[in-house]
Design a protein around this motif. Structure first.
Motif, PDB file in Angstrom:
ATOM      1  N   ASN A  99      -0.020  14.483  25.761  1.00  0.00           N
ATOM      2  CA  ASN A  99      -1.518  14.549  26.346  1.00  0.00           C
ATOM      3  C   ASN A  99      -1.948  13.431  26.912  1.00  0.00           C
ATOM      4  N   HIS A 100      -2.256  13.888  28.421  1.00  0.00           N
ATOM      5  CA  HIS A 100      -2.762  12.867  29.225  1.00  0.00           C
ATOM      6  C   HIS A 100      -3.933  13.238  29.859  1.00  0.00           C
ATOM      7  N   THR A 101      -4.685  13.961  29.427  1.00  0.00           N
ATOM      8  CA  THR A 101      -6.100  14.375  29.936  1.00  0.00           C
ATOM      9  C   THR A 101      -7.153  14.269  28.884  1.00  0.00           C
ATOM     10  N   LYS A 102      -7.053  14.909  27.917  1.00  0.00           N
ATOM     11  CA  LYS A 102      -8.192  15.016  26.986  1.00  0.00           C
ATOM     12  C   LYS A 102      -8.380  13.717  26.109  1.00  0.00           C
ATOM     13  N   THR A 103      -9.577  13.506  25.842  1.00  0.00           N
ATOM     14  CA  THR A 103      -9.938  12.302  25.074  1.00  0.00           C
ATOM     15  C   THR A 103      -9.703  12.983  23.644  1.00  0.00           C
ATOM     16  N   ARG A 104      -9.071  12.317  22.745  1.00  0.00           N
ATOM     17  CA  ARG A 104      -8.765  12.949  21.457  1.00  0.00           C
ATOM     18  C   ARG A 104      -8.367  11.741  20.732  1.00  0.00           C
ATOM     19  N   MET A 105      -9.061  11.963  19.324  1.00  0.00           N
ATOM     20  CA  MET A 105      -8.665  10.898  18.229  1.00  0.00           C
ATOM     21  C   MET A 105      -8.339  11.481  17.106  1.00  0.00           C
ATOM     22  N   ILE A 106      -7.375  10.960  16.168  1.00  0.00           N
ATOM     23  CA  ILE A 106      -6.826  11.201  15.019  1.00  0.00           C
ATOM     24  C   ILE A 106      -7.107  10.238  14.019  1.00  0.00           C
ATOM     25  N   TRP A 107      -7.701  10.689  13.148  1.00  0.00           N
ATOM     26  CA  TRP A 107      -7.995   9.692  11.807  1.00  0.00           C
ATOM     27  C   TRP A 107      -6.776   9.708  10.962  1.00  0.00           C
ATOM     28  N   PHE A 108      -6.534   8.455  10.438  1.00  0.00           N
ATOM     29  CA  PHE A 108      -5.353   8.073   9.540  1.00  0.00           C
ATOM     30  C   PHE A 108      -5.986   7.990   8.133  1.00  0.00           C
ATOM     31  N   GLY A 109      -7.236   8.071   7.815  1.00  0.00           N
ATOM     32  CA  GLY A 109      -7.844   7.657   6.586  1.00  0.00           C
ATOM     33  C   GLY A 109      -8.549   6.307   6.860  1.00  0.00           C
ATOM     34  N   HIS A 110      -9.358   5.968   6.113  1.00  0.00           N
ATOM     35  CA  HIS A 110     -10.218   4.666   5.954  1.00  0.00           C
ATOM     36  C   HIS A 110     -10.834   4.288   7.380  1.00  0.00           C
ATOM     37  N   SER A 111     -10.326   3.280   7.957  1.00  0.00           N
ATOM     38  CA  SER A 111     -10.718   2.874   9.236  1.00  0.00           C
ATOM     39  C   SER A 111      -9.789   3.022  10.476  1.00  0.00           C
ATOM     40  N   ALA A 112      -8.698   3.538  10.140  1.00  0.00           N
ATOM     41  CA  ALA A 112      -7.498   3.763  11.174  1.00  0.00           C
ATOM     42  C   ALA A 112      -7.445   4.596  12.133  1.00  0.00           C
ATOM     43  N   PHE A 113      -7.297   4.596  13.322  1.00  0.00           N
ATOM     44  CA  PHE A 113      -7.494   5.808  14.377  1.00  0.00           C
ATOM     45  C   PHE A 113      -6.529   5.622  15.261  1.00  0.00           C
ATOM     46  N   LEU A 114      -5.728   6.834  16.028  1.00  0.00           N
ATOM     47  CA  LEU A 114      -5.343   6.714  17.074  1.00  0.00           C
ATOM     48  C   LEU A 114      -6.065   7.388  18.334  1.00  0.00           C
ATOM     49  N   LEU A 115      -6.632   6.652  19.173  1.00  0.00           N
ATOM     50  CA  LEU A 115      -7.268   7.271  20.404  1.00  0.00           C
ATOM     51  C   LEU A 115      -6.533   7.415  21.603  1.00  0.00           C
ATOM     52  N   GLN A 116      -6.825   8.764  22.368  1.00  0.00           N
ATOM     53  CA  GLN A 116      -6.009   9.083  23.591  1.00  0.00           C
ATOM     54  C   GLN A 116      -7.052   9.271  24.527  1.00  0.00           C
ATOM     55  N   MET A 117      -7.221   8.447  25.359  1.00  0.00           N
ATOM     56  CA  MET A 117      -8.336   8.304  26.356  1.00  0.00           C
ATOM     57  C   MET A 117      -7.878   7.816  27.773  1.00  0.00           C
ATOM     58  N   GLU A 118      -8.046   8.599  28.746  1.00  0.00           N
ATOM     59  CA  GLU A 118      -7.732   8.357  30.260  1.00  0.00           C
ATOM     60  C   GLU A 118      -6.066   8.182  30.207  1.00  0.00           C
ATOM     61  N   GLY A 119      -5.377   9.103  29.609  1.00  0.00           N
ATOM     62  CA  GLY A 119      -4.137   8.872  29.458  1.00  0.00           C
ATOM     63  C   GLY A 119      -3.498   7.585  28.903  1.00  0.00           C
ATOM     64  N   LYS A 120      -4.292   6.907  28.169  1.00  0.00           N
ATOM     65  CA  LYS A 120      -3.914   5.805  27.309  1.00  0.00           C
ATOM     66  C   LYS A 120      -3.858   5.992  25.900  1.00  0.00           C
ATOM     67  N   ASN A 121      -2.863   5.318  25.309  1.00  0.00           N
ATOM     68  CA  ASN A 121      -2.986   5.520  23.563  1.00  0.00           C
ATOM     69  C   ASN A 121      -3.457   4.146  23.102  1.00  0.00           C
ATOM     70  N   LEU A 122      -4.518   4.129  22.325  1.00  0.00           N
ATOM     71  CA  LEU A 122      -5.093   3.238  21.866  1.00  0.00           C
ATOM     72  C   LEU A 122      -4.805   3.007  20.028  1.00  0.00           C
ATOM     73  N   LEU A 123      -4.900   2.304  19.776  1.00  0.00           N
ATOM     74  CA  LEU A 123      -4.740   2.256  17.884  1.00  0.00           C
ATOM     75  C   LEU A 123      -5.909   1.520  17.589  1.00  0.00           C
ATOM     76  N   ILE A 124      -6.879   1.678  16.726  1.00  0.00           N
ATOM     77  CA  ILE A 124      -7.996   1.318  16.185  1.00  0.00           C
ATOM     78  C   ILE A 124      -7.625   0.608  14.574  1.00  0.00           C
ATOM     79  N   ASP A 125      -7.712  -0.733  14.201  1.00  0.00           N
ATOM     80  CA  ASP A 125      -7.556  -0.922  12.799  1.00  0.00           C
ATOM     81  C   ASP A 125      -6.460  -0.045  11.982  1.00  0.00           C
ATOM     82  N   PRO A 126      -5.223  -0.329  12.705  1.00  0.00           N
ATOM     83  CA  PRO A 126      -3.975   0.618  12.270  1.00  0.00           C
ATOM     84  C   PRO A 126      -3.298   0.032  10.758  1.00  0.00           C
TER      85      PRO A 126
END
Length: 368
Positions: A99-126
């Motif tokens: 996935n290199h085009t869509k802005t997409r998020m996946i919730w892991f429960g609580h406050s943890a997320f994987l965010l795919q944005m502009e071809g980048k993979n970001l983790l939030i409070d993993p």
């Protein structure tokens, strides 16, 4: 008998001191030299970080602390945890990698997320661990027996954003597993001391103060205020800063609240960076005994209005029992209040892909 009891208490005390001093999960401590670097921050006062509101958090008296401890450990909460393990949606590692085009998020429960944005993979409070505590014996386990994807199967991570150093947001085991595949960690002031203690290279850590901005490739991150506190042990409370985060691309804007009580900073963030396409807002682990450091669900909905969000998602629930409300209380109350305020709410299942542009309830009350 008294001598034996005294020796036992001494052994417990010494063991506790050694455990806190040397067990790696507690992280690092700020040196005086490091503290001197933070004196220019408006939030750093008298050697510690502080909220804008002077009386937050309120330091409980010894009797209040005993009362809170007694209630937390001995109060029976109806529906405090799910009757059975929560089912989670499994993630296809190949789908993430391609996935290199869509802005997409996946919730892991609580406050943890994987965010795919502009071809980048970001983790939030993993926080991917089973127990939000310095040792598995010291806390309750996650509501689900597995994650949407194993940490080892995650793609290369371009950046990690961390809101503060509490165990349910900054997890030693998760960082140790992730650090080899992460380019940069963005954290509030001081939090880098824990990452360095866990062998994350200093060159991979960027510390920011409130209202500071940084450009990361095609994205902009802003470290924004929150009303909370910090500390991983009794001796280092308030030694690191806490924050929320703004994440912007050229066309999309996302807000992540971190942990926070309700206050005027939400309106300030909305005025400076809003409107937001999507806001992930704390909604869980609240109680009348600590009203200023965690929002009640009705305040969560109002915070969504304040930051000028088009769509909000309640977070900080669905994974751990850290307060005395039922595990479904956060989501049912925030939906009700959001309907009154006419702000759409998204409540995805853990692991279900979230794509920006979705404008309302997903229709499935999976927690019932």
């Amino acid at each position: 008998m008294l001598l034996s009891l005294g020796i036992l208490l001494l052994l417990v005390l010494v063991t506790s001191i050694l455990f806190i001093k040397f067990y790696p999960t507690f992280g690092g401590d700020l040196s005086d030299e490091r503290k001197s670097k933070y004196t220019g921050s408006n939030q750093f006062k008298n050697g510690v970080f502080a909220n804008t509101s002077k009386d937050v958090p309120k330091d409980p008296s010894f009797s209040e602390m005993l009362t809170m401890t007694r209630k937390f450990f001995f109060t029976k909460v109806e529906n405090g945890t799910p009757e059975k393990q929560i089912a989670v949606k499994e993630i296809d590692s190949m789908d993430l990698a391609t996935n290199h085009t869509k802005t997409r998020m996946i919730w892991f429960g609580h406050s943890a997320f994987l965010l795919q944005m502009e071809g980048k993979n970001l983790l939030i409070d993993p926080m991917f661990g089973d127990v939000p505590a310095p040792h598995p014996w010291l806390g309750a386990r996650r509501f689900s027996d597995k994650l949407p994807i194993e940490v080892a199967k995650l793609p290369k991570i371009d950046a990690v954003l961390i809101s503060h150093d509490h165990y349910d947001h900054l997890d030693y085991g998760s960082i140790r597993e992730l650090k080899e595949k992460v380019d940069v960690f963005y954290v509030p002031l001081g939090v880098g001391v824990h990452l360095e203690a866990w062998d994350v290279p200093k060159t991979s850590i960027v510390e920011l103060d409130w209202w500071q901005e940084v450009t990361f490739k095609d994205l902009q991150f802003a470290c924004t205020p929150a009303q909370h506190f910090s500390g991983r042990k009794f001796s280092n409370r308030q030694s690191t800063l806490w924050s929320s985060w703004v994440i912007k691309s050229s066309t999309e804007s996302i807000f992540f609240s971190g942990d926070s009580g309700y206050s005027t900073h939400f309106k300030e963030i909305g005025e400076k960076y809003g409107p937001f396409d999507f806001a992930m807002l704390e909604c869980g682990q609240y109680n009348k005994m600590w009203p200023d450091i965690h929002m009640f669900p009705e305040e969560t909905a109002q915070a969504g209005v304040d930051v000028r969000a088009k769509l909000i998602m309640p977070i900080h629930w669905g994974a751990f029992k850290l307060a005395l409300h039922s595990w479904t209380d956060p989501v049912t109350r925030v939906i009700k209040k959001a309907e009154e305020l006419n702000i759409p709410v998204l409540t995805p299942e853990i692991g279900a892909p979230i794509e920006l542009g979705f404008t309302g309830q997903n229709g499935v009350k999976w927690w019932e």
